[in-house]
Scaffold this active site. Structure first.
Site, mmCIF file in Angstrom:
data_model
loop_
_atom_site.group_PDB
_atom_site.id
_atom_site.type_symbol
_atom_site.label_atom_id
_atom_site.label_comp_id
_atom_site.label_asym_id
_atom_site.label_seq_id
_atom_site.Cartn_x
_atom_site.Cartn_y
_atom_site.Cartn_z
ATOM 1 N N GLY A 46 0.430 -0.610 0.203
ATOM 2 C CA GLY A 46 -0.177 -0.224 0.050
ATOM 3 C C GLY A 46 1.062 1.132 0.090
ATOM 4 O O GLY A 46 1.733 0.516 -0.024
ATOM 5 N N GLN A 51 2.830 10.448 1.187
ATOM 6 C CA GLN A 51 4.427 9.638 1.220
ATOM 7 C C GLN A 51 5.624 9.473 0.036
ATOM 8 O O GLN A 51 6.347 9.740 0.180
ATOM 9 C CB GLN A 51 4.685 7.854 1.048
ATOM 10 C CG GLN A 51 3.709 7.099 2.475
ATOM 11 C CD GLN A 51 3.980 5.579 2.579
ATOM 12 O OE1 GLN A 51 2.678 4.953 1.943
ATOM 13 N NE2 GLN A 51 3.779 5.412 3.207
ATOM 14 N N CYS A 95 5.707 -0.331 6.763
ATOM 15 C CA CYS A 95 5.712 0.857 6.062
ATOM 16 C C CYS A 95 6.509 1.829 5.478
ATOM 17 O O CYS A 95 7.592 2.069 6.098
ATOM 18 C CB CYS A 95 4.586 1.938 6.641
ATOM 19 S SG CYS A 95 4.920 3.762 6.094
ATOM 20 N N LEU A 96 6.812 1.206 4.360
ATOM 21 C CA LEU A 96 7.394 1.729 2.999
ATOM 22 C C LEU A 96 8.159 3.160 3.896
ATOM 23 O O LEU A 96 9.373 3.702 3.316
ATOM 24 C CB LEU A 96 6.862 2.535 1.625
ATOM 25 C CG LEU A 96 6.528 1.367 0.706
ATOM 26 C CD1 LEU A 96 6.359 1.273 -0.524
ATOM 27 C CD2 LEU A 96 7.944 -0.527 1.128
ATOM 28 N N HIS A 137 -4.483 0.846 7.140
ATOM 29 C CA HIS A 137 -2.904 2.378 7.054
ATOM 30 C C HIS A 137 -2.850 3.141 6.217
ATOM 31 O O HIS A 137 -1.928 4.650 6.864
ATOM 32 C CB HIS A 137 -2.321 0.920 7.242
ATOM 33 C CG HIS A 137 -0.383 1.504 7.046
ATOM 34 N ND1 HIS A 137 0.207 0.653 8.256
ATOM 35 C CD2 HIS A 137 0.338 1.623 6.167
ATOM 36 C CE1 HIS A 137 1.599 1.822 7.358
ATOM 37 N NE2 HIS A 137 1.184 2.269 6.556
ATOM 38 N N GLU A 138 -3.723 2.504 4.855
ATOM 39 C CA GLU A 138 -3.558 3.968 4.462
ATOM 40 C C GLU A 138 -3.942 4.601 4.446
ATOM 41 O O GLU A 138 -3.899 6.527 4.311
ATOM 42 C CB GLU A 138 -3.411 3.188 3.004
ATOM 43 C CG GLU A 138 -2.221 2.393 2.455
ATOM 44 C CD GLU A 138 -0.470 2.819 2.735
ATOM 45 O OE1 GLU A 138 -0.520 3.657 2.490
ATOM 46 O OE2 GLU A 138 -0.036 1.737 2.645
ATOM 47 N N HIS A 141 -2.689 7.626 6.738
ATOM 48 C CA HIS A 141 -1.526 8.518 6.251
ATOM 49 C C HIS A 141 -2.090 9.702 5.805
ATOM 50 O O HIS A 141 -1.805 11.300 5.963
ATOM 51 C CB HIS A 141 -0.945 7.823 4.774
ATOM 52 C CG HIS A 141 0.118 7.050 5.550
ATOM 53 N ND1 HIS A 141 1.122 6.984 6.011
ATOM 54 C CD2 HIS A 141 0.157 5.502 4.418
ATOM 55 C CE1 HIS A 141 1.474 6.484 6.019
ATOM 56 N NE2 HIS A 141 1.909 4.909 5.187
HETATM 57 NI NI NI Z 1 3.008 4.025 5.372
#
Ligand code: NI
Length: 165
Positions: A46, A51, A95-96, A137-138, A141
């Site tokens: 995701g 991000q 998370c990236l 999660h997304e 963000h």
């Molecule tokens: Ni993330």
């Protein structure tokens, strides 16, 4: 194919609330295409627009719950909202933007989201398990929330490798 730079947790942009998307134009489509390329390159599940430095309400989620032999596919969610959530799951999340770190986070097991597609049309989509976790999660963000502020505790490398925690 165009890749975007993924910001990491030091960047203040990751802690800001994102604005609604009102123009469903080629610029948005380019953003979504670039996000998909970036997600695949980084083997993530995701990615949210903030991000990649865009403080707008767009996320993509990889649907991995597909029948054997079928391809995983990306769900694009513009201006998404969670309209139903049920059940519970507790497990590791990463998370990236927080590379190499994982923590235990409680999330609903089943989530239904209402969102617009890249053309501005509203639709509903359901996710379960990892997909439900990813939706939550997304969407976090977009509120400027990272999983690290939701997790009970971070996992050590040993715990991640062994799967015992
Ligand atoms: Ni993330």
């Amino acid at each position: 194919m165009a890749l975007r730079n993924v910001l990491t947790k030091e960047d203040p942009g990751l802690y800001r609330k994102c604005r609604l998307i009102t123009d469903f134009n080629s610029r948005l489509h380019q953003l979504l295409d670039d996000m998909a390329d970036t997600l695949r390159t980084q083997s993530g599940v995701g990615l949210a627009a903030p991000q990649v430095g865009v403080l707008r309400r767009a996320v993509i989620v990889l649907e991995t719950n597909v029948p054997e032999g079928e391809d995983e596919y990306i769900i694009e969610l513009i201006n998404p909202e969670i309209i139903e959530a049920s059940g519970e799951q507790y497990g590791p999340e990463g998370c990236l933007s927080v590379p190499g770190e994982y923590g235990l986070v409680k999330r609903p097991m089943d989530v239904k989201v209402r969102a617009q597609n890249r053309f501005g049309e509203w639709f509903e989509v359901e996710g379960t398990g990892l997909t439900a976790r990813c939706f939550c999660h997304e969407l976090d963000h977009l509120e400027g929330v990272l999983f690290t502020s939701r997790c009970d505790r971070m996992l050590s490398d040993d715990e991640m490798e062994s799967g015992e925690y």
